[in-house]
Design a protein around this motif. Structure first.
Motif, PDB file in Angstrom:
ATOM      1  N   ASN A 129       3.487  19.623  -3.537  1.00 34.66           N
ATOM      2  CA  ASN A 129       2.140  19.855  -4.074  1.00 34.66           C
ATOM      3  C   ASN A 129       1.226  18.664  -3.803  1.00 34.66           C
ATOM      4  O   ASN A 129       0.037  18.841  -3.524  1.00 34.66           O
ATOM      5  N   HIS A 130       1.775  17.465  -3.889  1.00 37.23           N
ATOM      6  CA  HIS A 130       0.986  16.271  -3.574  1.00 37.23           C
ATOM      7  C   HIS A 130       0.904  16.054  -2.059  1.00 37.23           C
ATOM      8  O   HIS A 130      -0.143  15.666  -1.536  1.00 37.23           O
ATOM      9  N   TYR A 131       1.999  16.330  -1.369  1.00 39.47           N
ATOM     10  CA  TYR A 131       2.064  16.106   0.078  1.00 39.47           C
ATOM     11  C   TYR A 131       1.029  16.950   0.819  1.00 39.47           C
ATOM     12  O   TYR A 131       0.463  16.517   1.826  1.00 39.47           O
ATOM     13  N   ASN A 132       0.776  18.146   0.310  1.00 38.90           N
ATOM     14  CA  ASN A 132      -0.197  19.033   0.945  1.00 38.90           C
ATOM     15  C   ASN A 132      -1.638  18.616   0.680  1.00 38.90           C
ATOM     16  O   ASN A 132      -2.564  19.253   1.200  1.00 38.90           O
ATOM     17  N   ARG A 133      -1.812  17.577  -0.121  1.00 39.37           N
ATOM     18  CA  ARG A 133      -3.154  17.070  -0.387  1.00 39.37           C
ATOM     19  C   ARG A 133      -3.341  15.650   0.146  1.00 39.37           C
ATOM     20  O   ARG A 133      -4.269  14.949  -0.252  1.00 39.37           O
ATOM     21  N   LEU A 134      -2.470  15.256   1.080  1.00 43.61           N
ATOM     22  CA  LEU A 134      -2.623  13.930   1.675  1.00 43.61           C
ATOM     23  C   LEU A 134      -3.951  13.837   2.424  1.00 43.61           C
ATOM     24  O   LEU A 134      -4.362  14.789   3.092  1.00 43.61           O
ATOM     25  N   THR A 135      -4.581  12.697   2.302  1.00 34.09           N
ATOM     26  CA  THR A 135      -5.830  12.445   3.015  1.00 34.09           C
ATOM     27  C   THR A 135      -5.567  11.430   4.124  1.00 34.09           C
ATOM     28  O   THR A 135      -4.518  10.786   4.157  1.00 34.09           O
ATOM     29  N   ASP A 136      -6.532  11.289   5.038  1.00 31.91           N
ATOM     30  CA  ASP A 136      -6.351  10.304   6.098  1.00 31.91           C
ATOM     31  C   ASP A 136      -6.386   8.903   5.508  1.00 31.91           C
ATOM     32  O   ASP A 136      -6.831   8.689   4.380  1.00 31.91           O
ATOM     33  N   VAL A 137      -5.904   7.934   6.287  1.00 34.53           N
ATOM     34  CA  VAL A 137      -5.694   6.587   5.766  1.00 34.53           C
ATOM     35  C   VAL A 137      -6.995   5.867   5.423  1.00 34.53           C
ATOM     36  O   VAL A 137      -6.967   4.797   4.810  1.00 34.53           O
ATOM     37  N   MET A 138      -8.123   6.436   5.792  1.00 36.36           N
ATOM     38  CA  MET A 138      -9.401   5.824   5.456  1.00 36.36           C
ATOM     39  C   MET A 138      -9.811   6.123   4.012  1.00 36.36           C
ATOM     40  O   MET A 138     -10.732   5.506   3.487  1.00 36.36           O
ATOM     41  N   ARG A 139      -9.121   7.052   3.366  1.00 34.60           N
ATOM     42  CA  ARG A 139      -9.521   7.482   2.029  1.00 34.60           C
ATOM     43  C   ARG A 139      -8.479   7.085   0.989  1.00 34.60           C
ATOM     44  O   ARG A 139      -7.416   6.539   1.312  1.00 34.60           O
ATOM     45  N   ASP A 140      -8.763   7.388  -0.265  1.00 31.01           N
ATOM     46  CA  ASP A 140      -7.866   7.045  -1.372  1.00 31.01           C
ATOM     47  C   ASP A 140      -6.501   7.716  -1.179  1.00 31.01           C
ATOM     48  O   ASP A 140      -6.418   8.873  -0.759  1.00 31.01           O
ATOM     49  N   GLN A 141      -5.441   6.978  -1.513  1.00 31.77           N
ATOM     50  CA  GLN A 141      -4.089   7.457  -1.265  1.00 31.77           C
ATOM     51  C   GLN A 141      -3.332   7.810  -2.547  1.00 31.77           C
ATOM     52  O   GLN A 141      -2.104   7.714  -2.593  1.00 31.77           O
ATOM     53  N   ALA A 142      -4.049   8.239  -3.581  1.00 37.50           N
ATOM     54  CA  ALA A 142      -3.396   8.573  -4.850  1.00 37.50           C
ATOM     55  C   ALA A 142      -2.374   9.695  -4.674  1.00 37.50           C
ATOM     56  O   ALA A 142      -1.258   9.623  -5.205  1.00 37.50           O
ATOM     57  N   GLN A 143      -2.731  10.730  -3.921  1.00 39.92           N
ATOM     58  CA  GLN A 143      -1.809  11.849  -3.720  1.00 39.92           C
ATOM     59  C   GLN A 143      -0.588  11.414  -2.908  1.00 39.92           C
ATOM     60  O   GLN A 143       0.525  11.893  -3.135  1.00 39.92           O
ATOM     61  N   THR A 144      -0.783  10.496  -1.982  1.00 37.87           N
ATOM     62  CA  THR A 144       0.334   9.991  -1.179  1.00 37.87           C
ATOM     63  C   THR A 144       1.339   9.274  -2.073  1.00 37.87           C
ATOM     64  O   THR A 144       2.559   9.457  -1.925  1.00 37.87           O
ATOM     65  N   ARG A 145       0.847   8.464  -2.987  1.00 49.65           N
ATOM     66  CA  ARG A 145       1.739   7.737  -3.895  1.00 49.65           C
ATOM     67  C   ARG A 145       2.502   8.694  -4.807  1.00 49.65           C
ATOM     68  O   ARG A 145       3.701   8.498  -5.066  1.00 49.65           O
ATOM     69  N   LEU A 146       1.818   9.714  -5.296  1.00 46.92           N
ATOM     70  CA  LEU A 146       2.481  10.687  -6.163  1.00 46.92           C
ATOM     71  C   LEU A 146       3.536  11.482  -5.390  1.00 46.92           C
ATOM     72  O   LEU A 146       4.610  11.788  -5.924  1.00 46.92           O
ATOM     73  N   ALA A 147       3.232  11.826  -4.150  1.00 45.68           N
ATOM     74  CA  ALA A 147       4.213  12.525  -3.307  1.00 45.68           C
ATOM     75  C   ALA A 147       5.423  11.638  -3.078  1.00 45.68           C
ATOM     76  O   ALA A 147       6.578  12.080  -3.182  1.00 45.68           O
ATOM     77  N   ARG A 148       5.168  10.369  -2.747  1.00 42.53           N
ATOM     78  CA  ARG A 148       6.274   9.418  -2.530  1.00 42.53           C
ATOM     79  C   ARG A 148       7.166   9.325  -3.761  1.00 42.53           C
ATOM     80  O   ARG A 148       8.403   9.354  -3.658  1.00 42.53           O
TER      81      ARG A 148
END
Length: 276
Positions: A120-139
């Protein structure tokens, strides 16, 4: 004021009614459904197979609500979260999963719940120029699968996606570090590059981070640290193009012996941890 003739009024009323019906059809299903456990579950599965994910989620949600103490209620919770995920309702899916995890701490589907939470978080990953909150939650969710359920069938894919999320986070640090470097804010750049080396040393970003440290330390007038970063780069990534560039930069500043690129760093025998 001109009046609208009766036929036109009827035509417009028909169009308005059609639009209203389309709007109702596209809205999420609401209201209580009647039926047995079996009919609610089967209707939900039929809707899922037909791609009517919101309807499927509604059926499973109603099953859980109406029969909370049945053996099918927990299964319905998982299916509701899955169909919400399929519908692209990632936040709602995670809310269902959080409820399932809290209520069923020892359930066999717990590895899947954490894995789906990660998706659910992984499908909301943004490019590295933007905030990475979803990336951290996916991790964090994938890390939970790998750490707590290493033998589950979801562990291998969770490990792969965990690597991808860490590379994504490292990429974000590199973007910010390069920006600071371009602005000649070298101390801020050093902190970002060191974070990559410390926290994401297994990612593809680590060799470049070490090279950028060489550049930044030279710009700050700290040759010993530049030399050390270059040696660590050569020791850990001897075949990297980044090491070749760093070695040339160091020899140009008389900080490494010329003609000894293949042996210089190996002789120093320093690891990444020596940076801190």
């Amino acid at each position: 004021m001109p009046t609208v003739s009766t036929p036109k009024r009827r035509l417009w009323a028909g169009v308005a009614l059609a639009a209203l019906l389309v709007g109702c059809a596209s809205a999420k299903p609401e209201g209580e459904l009647t039926g047995t456990i079996g009919s609610l579950y089967n209707d939900g599965m039929d809707a899922l197979k037909e791609g009517r994910f919101d309807s499927a989620a509604h059926n499973f949600g109603e099953l859980e609500r109406q029969y909370p103490y049945s053996g099918w209620a927990t299964r319905a919770q998982v299916m509701e979260a899955y169909t919400q995920f399929k519908a692209g309702n990632f936040e709602e899916s995670n809310q269902s999963l959080e409820r399932f995890i809290k209520q069923n701490p020892g359930h066999p589907d717990l590895p899947y719940a954490y894995y789906l939470k990660g998706l659910n978080h992984y499908n909301r990953l943004t490019d590295v120029m933007r905030d990475q909150a979803q990336t951290r939650l996916a991790r964090d969710a994938f890390q939970e699968v790998v750490n707590r359920f290493p033998q589950s069938k979801y562990a291998q894919d969770a490990k792969l996606k965990l690597t991808l999320t860490e590379d994504h986070l490292a990429g974000r640090e590199m973007v910010v570090g390069r920006f600071y470097q371009e602005q000649q804010q070298y101390l801020a750049a050093v902190n970002r590059f060191k974070a990559v080396v410390k926290d994401y040393q297994t990612t593809a970003q680590a060799p470049e981070a070490l090279y950028r440290l060489v550049e930044s330390y030279l710009a700050l007038g700290v040759p010993d640290e530049a030399q050390r970063a270059g040696a660590i780069l050569g020791y850990n990534y001897p075949s990297s193009d980044w090491y070749a560039k760093a070695y040339d930069l160091l020899t140009g500043n008389n900080l490494a012996p010329a003609g000894q690129r293949a042996t210089w760093a190996q002789q120093l025998k320093r690891g990444i941890k020596d940076l801190f």
